[in-house]
Design an enzyme around this catalytic site. Structure first.
Site, PDB file in Angstrom:
ATOM      1  N   TRP A 261       0.842  -1.203   0.000  1.00  0.00           N
ATOM      2  CA  TRP A 261       0.000   0.000   0.000  1.00  0.00           C
ATOM      3  C   TRP A 261       0.877   1.252   0.000  1.00  0.00           C
ATOM      4  CZ3 TRP A 261      -4.767   1.309  -1.077  1.00  0.00           C
ATOM      5  CH2 TRP A 261      -5.820   0.407  -0.922  1.00  0.00           C
ATOM      6  N   ASN A 324      -3.904   2.833  13.270  1.00  0.00           N
ATOM      7  CA  ASN A 324      -4.343   2.803  11.866  1.00  0.00           C
ATOM      8  C   ASN A 324      -5.853   2.668  11.711  1.00  0.00           C
ATOM      9  OD1 ASN A 324      -1.690   2.999  11.188  1.00  0.00           O
ATOM     10  ND2 ASN A 324      -1.435   0.868  10.560  1.00  0.00           N
ATOM     11  N   TRP A 365      -6.244   9.806   2.981  1.00  0.00           N
ATOM     12  CA  TRP A 365      -7.324  10.771   3.140  1.00  0.00           C
ATOM     13  C   TRP A 365      -8.288  10.723   1.961  1.00  0.00           C
ATOM     14  CZ3 TRP A 365      -9.692  13.407   6.729  1.00  0.00           C
ATOM     15  CH2 TRP A 365      -9.066  13.533   7.973  1.00  0.00           C
TER      16      TRP A 365
END
Length: 433
Positions: A261, A324, A365
């Protein structure tokens, strides 16, 4: 003056398994190691009590002392990179500058300017892949374009990894090739314009149990060692990503996927730099976000009346870290419940997070807001209460950060969940096609 090479430390603050440093030390010239406290960056930081600057300062000082013990030294500058190199050129006959590649737009612009300046003086500028396993155009789809969705990117990443074994760059074995020099001064933190903080940085270690059981522990914020807390070390390169991938491969595929990721968002920013200011999915640029300064401040302060959101924001404000799972909840709350622009939250995290990284911060975000690459669908909105019931059922994490929870002192929710969800869906529904 004797001819030398320079190695420029940046996001790679370690002497071991450092690609650019390895290649610098392998060349036929003695190597002058340098670090630049870039005033272009430092002057933009709003707070002068910043644990990240303190961490970098301490790490640079540690490298400096290690090199001094070898009879060499790390030369540290407090200036713009261009002015620092002008100063270095007055002292040394440099033939080449080595460094590791940085993929952020501002860094690319900086490096282009430095490369041009050095070329004017007949000096080569050599950069190397170090902070990622695969960079730039190494992972592309069948049409030769960068991936816009995570899963096919991950599959190609893993396939390529299987056919290309990871090899270290043992820079630590070549330390006799540093130049011999008298010790030089290390600028104090106060000289840089910063003060010490009371924030402690997670130690540089990966507990084997953490990696092995990461898939089982990572979602529960009340667990002490549920995650590795290595974000800041990846951000500033005090650890080698190659070493950690090799460790993760036989231990835990989920922990490895987090590293994938990280690289996915890095390549998104590299190929689509406009994401720093615009929605990755351009159709969402016309969204009419709310501009409630009051609601935003309540979110920042952890005063929303939703205990998991408030706990996460207070943890961030006090420690520079946020679990997280909770990061996803607080980001969803700001963008979906309060319908406030993701860029506001992104900027706040950029000020506070110890492990702030432009690509990951932006990618996560926009994922939470539903505007980004492989984003969470606009209609999938985290329910903060349900998240608490599932991942902090005994309120251990919440009571740690929101001690007034459960008393009459705790505030009422600033918005009702169902109404907020309906409003967000209505705003997005117009643009879903």
């Amino acid at each position: 003056m004797n001819e030398i090479a320079v190695f420029w430390f940046r996001r790679d603050l370690r002497l071991t398994d450092n690609t650019g440093l390895y290649h610098a030390l392998k060349n036929e010239l003695r190597v002058l190691p340098i670090f630049i406290f870039d005033t272009d960056i430092l002057e933009k930081l709003e707070s002068k009590i910043d644990a990240r600057v303190e961490f970098i300062h301490a790490t640079v000082d540690s490298i400096k002392k290690t090199l001094q013990a070898l009879g060499s030294d790390l030369h540290v500058y407090h200036n713009t990179p261009l002015d620092a190199f002008k100063q270095i050129l007055k002292q040394y006959d440099i033939k080449a500058v080595y460094t590791n590649t940085d993929y952020e737009p501002a860094a690319i612009k900086r490096d282009a300017a430095i490369e041009s300046f050095l070329a004017e003086h007949g000096i080569t500028f050599k950069t190397f892949k170090d902070q990622v396993i695969f960079e730039k155009d190494e992972i592309l789809n069948e049409t030769g374009k960068p991936y816009r969705v995570y899963t096919p990117y991950k599959n190609k990443w893993l396939s390529k990894l299987a056919s290309a074994p990871i090899l270290p760059f043992p820079s630590e074995t070549l330390q006799s090739n540093f130049i011999r020099t008298a010790p030089t001064a290390m600028p104090a933190l106060s000289t840089l314009g910063f003060q010490k903080t009371n924030i402690s940085i997670p130690p540089l270690q990966v507990i084997r149990k953490t990696i092995t059981e990461y898939d089982k522990t990572r979602d529960f914020p009340y667990l002490e060692n549920g995650t590795s807390l290595l974000g800041i070390h990846f951000r500033f390169g005090t650890i080698s990503v190659r070493e950690k991938v090799v460790k993760a491969l036989p231990l835990n595929a989920v922990w490895l996927s987090e590293l994938v990721w990280r690289e996915f968002f890095m390549q998104i920013l590299y190929h689509f730099p406009s994401v720093l200011t615009e929605s990755f999915q351009s159709k969402f640029n016309v969204l009419q976000w709310r501009t409630s300064e009051d609601d935003f401040q309540k979110w920042c302060d952890g005063q929303t009346g939703y205990p998991l959101v408030d706990a996460g924001m207070r943890e961030l404000n006090q420690t520079g870290h946020m679990h997280n799972r909770v990061r996803m909840v607080v980001a969803s709350f700001l963008t979906k419940h309060l319908f406030i622009d993701w860029r506001w939250g992104e900027a706040y995290f950029a000020q506070k997070l110890l492990d702030y990284d432009a690509s990951a911060n932006n990618g996560n975000w926009q994922w939470a807001a539903g505007t980004g690459a492989d984003a969470q669908p606009y209609f999938r909105i985290f329910n903060p209460t349900a998240q608490q019931q599932k991942f902090d059922p005994e309120f251990i994490y919440i009571k740690k950060w929101v001690p007034e929870f459960g008393t009459s002192s705790y505030i009422q929710p600033i918005i009702e969940h169902k109404a907020a969800v309906e409003r967000a869906k209505k705003m997005f529904l117009v643009l879903k096609n």
